[in-house]
Design a protein around this motif. Structure first.
Motif, short mmCIF file in Angstrom:
data_model
loop_
_atom_site.label_atom_id
_atom_site.label_comp_id
_atom_site.label_asym_id
_atom_site.label_seq_id
_atom_site.Cartn_x
_atom_site.Cartn_y
_atom_site.Cartn_z
N THR A 14 -67.18 5.66 -3.08
CA THR A 14 -65.62 5.39 -3.01
C THR A 14 -65.06 6.62 -2.77
N TYR A 15 -63.96 6.75 -1.97
CA TYR A 15 -63.08 7.91 -2.12
C TYR A 15 -61.76 7.58 -2.64
N ARG A 16 -61.25 8.52 -3.61
CA ARG A 16 -59.87 8.73 -3.96
C ARG A 16 -58.89 9.12 -3.22
N THR A 17 -57.81 8.50 -2.91
CA THR A 17 -57.02 9.16 -1.93
C THR A 17 -55.55 8.84 -2.51
N ARG A 18 -54.32 9.61 -2.12
CA ARG A 18 -53.08 8.93 -2.51
C ARG A 18 -52.48 8.42 -1.32
N ILE A 28 -58.27 3.69 -4.28
CA ILE A 28 -59.74 4.03 -4.31
C ILE A 28 -60.11 3.08 -2.93
N ARG A 29 -60.75 3.87 -2.23
CA ARG A 29 -61.45 3.14 -0.88
C ARG A 29 -62.85 3.10 -0.80
N PRO A 30 -63.33 2.02 -0.94
CA PRO A 30 -64.80 1.75 -0.82
C PRO A 30 -65.36 2.34 0.59
N VAL A 31 -66.64 2.94 0.53
CA VAL A 31 -66.98 3.30 1.71
C VAL A 31 -68.33 2.97 2.06
N LEU A 32 -69.38 2.97 1.04
CA LEU A 32 -70.54 2.59 1.35
C LEU A 32 -70.74 1.38 0.39
N GLY A 49 -73.51 3.70 14.32
CA GLY A 49 -72.41 3.10 14.12
C GLY A 49 -71.36 3.92 14.63
N GLU A 50 -70.01 2.97 14.83
CA GLU A 50 -68.77 3.71 15.14
C GLU A 50 -68.36 4.44 14.29
N SER A 51 -67.22 5.23 14.73
CA SER A 51 -66.82 6.40 13.97
C SER A 51 -66.01 5.81 12.82
N GLY A 52 -66.13 6.24 11.49
CA GLY A 52 -65.44 5.62 10.28
C GLY A 52 -66.43 4.57 9.63
N CYS A 53 -67.42 4.35 10.08
CA CYS A 53 -68.42 3.29 9.37
C CYS A 53 -68.97 3.93 8.24
N GLY A 54 -69.32 4.99 7.98
CA GLY A 54 -69.90 5.57 6.79
C GLY A 54 -71.22 6.49 6.93
N LYS A 55 -71.49 6.79 8.12
CA LYS A 55 -72.58 7.37 8.45
C LYS A 55 -72.63 8.84 7.54
N THR A 56 -71.62 9.59 7.90
CA THR A 56 -71.65 10.89 7.23
C THR A 56 -71.75 10.90 5.59
N SER A 57 -70.87 9.94 5.21
CA SER A 57 -70.79 9.47 3.65
C SER A 57 -72.36 9.33 3.18
N LEU A 58 -72.97 8.61 3.96
CA LEU A 58 -74.51 8.25 3.47
C LEU A 58 -75.33 9.57 3.62
N ASP A 180 -76.50 15.35 11.20
CA ASP A 180 -75.33 14.56 11.50
C ASP A 180 -74.76 14.83 12.97
N GLU A 181 -74.84 13.98 13.70
CA GLU A 181 -74.19 14.12 15.04
C GLU A 181 -74.66 15.52 15.75
N ALA A 182 -75.71 15.80 15.48
CA ALA A 182 -76.34 17.20 15.79
C ALA A 182 -76.23 17.55 17.26
N PRO A 271 -63.38 -0.26 13.26
CA PRO A 271 -64.25 -0.46 12.11
C PRO A 271 -63.82 0.02 10.85
N SER A 272 -62.94 0.91 10.91
CA SER A 272 -62.43 1.40 9.47
C SER A 272 -61.37 0.46 9.11
N GLU A 273 -60.81 -0.13 9.80
CA GLU A 273 -59.79 -1.15 9.15
C GLU A 273 -60.23 -1.92 7.87
N GLY A 274 -59.64 -1.72 6.84
CA GLY A 274 -59.85 -2.50 5.46
C GLY A 274 -61.22 -2.04 5.04
N LEU A 275 -61.87 -1.39 5.63
CA LEU A 275 -63.44 -1.01 5.36
C LEU A 275 -64.19 -2.17 4.91
N TYR A 276 -65.12 -2.10 3.94
CA TYR A 276 -65.70 -3.60 3.68
C TYR A 276 -65.13 -4.31 2.73
N1 LIG Z 1 -63.24 13.04 1.79
C1 LIG Z 1 -62.68 11.78 2.19
N2 LIG Z 1 -61.62 11.25 1.47
C2 LIG Z 1 -61.11 9.96 1.70
N3 LIG Z 1 -61.66 9.30 2.79
C3 LIG Z 1 -62.76 9.55 3.43
C4 LIG Z 1 -63.43 10.91 3.21
N4 LIG Z 1 -64.24 11.13 4.05
C5 LIG Z 1 -64.20 10.01 4.52
N5 LIG Z 1 -63.62 9.21 4.20
C6 LIG Z 1 -63.42 7.88 4.94
O1 LIG Z 1 -64.61 7.31 4.56
C7 LIG Z 1 -64.91 6.13 5.74
C8 LIG Z 1 -66.27 6.72 6.20
O2 LIG Z 1 -66.23 8.11 6.89
P1 LIG Z 1 -67.54 8.96 7.64
O3 LIG Z 1 -67.01 10.41 7.70
O4 LIG Z 1 -68.87 8.79 6.43
O5 LIG Z 1 -67.67 8.02 8.67
P2 LIG Z 1 -68.55 8.31 10.16
O6 LIG Z 1 -69.50 6.96 10.27
O7 LIG Z 1 -69.58 9.57 9.90
O8 LIG Z 1 -67.60 8.49 11.13
P3 LIG Z 1 -67.65 9.66 12.43
O9 LIG Z 1 -68.68 8.88 13.49
O10 LIG Z 1 -66.26 9.65 13.01
O11 LIG Z 1 -68.31 10.89 12.08
C9 LIG Z 1 -63.78 6.72 6.75
O12 LIG Z 1 -62.81 5.55 6.86
C10 LIG Z 1 -62.94 7.76 6.39
O13 LIG Z 1 -61.66 7.86 6.70
#
Ligand SMILES: Nc1ncnc2c1ncn2[C@@H]1O[C@H](COP(=O)(O)OP(=O)(O)OP(=O)(O)O)[C@@H](O)[C@H]1O
Ligand SMILES: [Mg+2]
Length: 328
Positions: A14-18, A28-32, A49-58, A180-182, A271-276
């Protein structure tokens, strides 16, 4: 998988944002969402997966760059989930990263030789002479002349910079590269050369790789297996051949159409609308085939591969029959 290089069990983060306009309340935004998967020794695993789905987070969880819940075991070593600060040097050596923007990853004030030697210096490996020898050998391995040692990054093309990044990542002889998107910032022909380099390195060094991309087409050509991700969940998992030639999930089908040139035609929204969501299939809002029950319970991954074939798991109610068996 008995020869797993990476074991990921129930990975969530999860990410914590204001919140904006919410009096600065913490959100608290759940991501994975409870990701479980394995990458074999020397396997190239594609995550798409599309932008924002959580690939980089993984990927960043694997690299120990962000905190997470669940288990990550890399080559037998369990990673501390609190993030990089507590990461052991042994683990850090096993996993290295190659990111999208090679320019940003390299210090412009230093020479290529200095940059490539740095990981060895940090880990106290070899004498100065031995390190220089290793740098020369690595430059050769990534397709650059040893003369590049004295240059700085602004003197290199995008493709050459990415070769240097790959070289830096390989200096410590890792078992796993998180790419990652190398190739995403490179033009098509240079990107293809870098993909070929990854392929060569995989073959000569037996490297395992998590190859992250938004393009299913690219992933298909490089990877052995593919995981399709959406809103922090794996919706389909199987061999590249199976996922690409007969995708089982409506989302994979839409991604494939997009990779082949058409828009994500049948699906709308972000894809990022509402996350999971807590309930129901995560793809329900965009699915062209949804049924009334799809928003109520979450489908599990089920294997749709024929009996003798490697598993192809798909998270979709369309593939469930009333008895819980797979529909042909
Ligand atoms: N540091 C952070 N703080 C808050 N939210 C974040 C942070 N990093 C990522 N997010 C959110 O987490 C979600 C997943 O992000 P992530 O970067 O993992 O996606 P991605 O699949 O790699 O996207 P892309 O293809 O655009 O790189 C997104 O909704 C993003 O806004
Ligand atoms: Mg990303």
């Amino acid at each position: 998988m008995s020869n797993a290089l990476v074991v990921i069990k129930n990975l969530s983060n999860t990410y914590r944002t204001r919140s904006y306009g919410g009096f600065g309340r913490e959100v608290i935004r759940p991501v994975l969402d409870h990701i479980t998967l394995e990458i074999g020794q020397g396997e190239i695993f594609g995550l798409v997966g599309e932008s924002g789905c959580g690939k980089t987070s993984l990927g960043n969880s694997l690299l120990g760059l962000i905190a997470y819940e669940g288990d990550i075991i890399i080559d037998g070593l369990r990673q501390n989930h609190q993030g990089r600060l507590k990461r052991s040097k042994a683990l850090a050596r096993k996993v290295q990263a190659v990111f999208q923007d090679p320019g940003a990853a390299l210090n412009p004030a230093k020479t290529i030789g200095w940059l490539m030697e740095e990981p060895l210096r940090i880990h106290g490996i070899g004498t100065k002479q031995e390190r220089i020898k290793k740098v020369d050998a690595m430059l050769h391995r990534v397709g650059l002349d040893p003369g590049y040692k004295t240059r700085r990054i602004h003197e290199l093309s995008g493709g050459q910079k990415q070769r240097v990044c790959i070289g830096c990542a390989l200096m410590l002889e890792p078992k796993l590269i998180v790419a990652d998107e190398a190739v995403s910032s490179l033009d098509v022909s240079v990107g293809a050369q870098i993909l070929n380099l990854f392929q060569d390195l995989h073959q000569s060094l037996g490297l395992g790789m998590l190859f992250i991309s938004h393009n299913l087409h690219v992933v298909y050509h490089l990877c052995h297996r593919i995981g399709v991700m959406y809103k922090g969940q794996i919706l389909e998992l199987g061999t590249a051949q199976a996922v690409y030639s007969h995708p089982g999930h409506p989302y994979t089908q839409a991604l494939l159409e997009a990779a082949l040139g058409s828009e994500l035609s049948d699906v709308s929204g972000q894809p990022s609308e509402g996350l999971y969501q807590k309930q129901g299939c995560s793809f329900v809002a965009r699915c062209p085939w949804k049924r009334p029950g799809c928003g109520k319970t979450t489908p599990r991954l089920i294997n749709i591969a024929p009996p003798e074939a490697p598993p192809q798991e798909v998270r979709c109610f369309l593939l469930h029959t009333e008895e819980g068996k797979v529909k042909k």
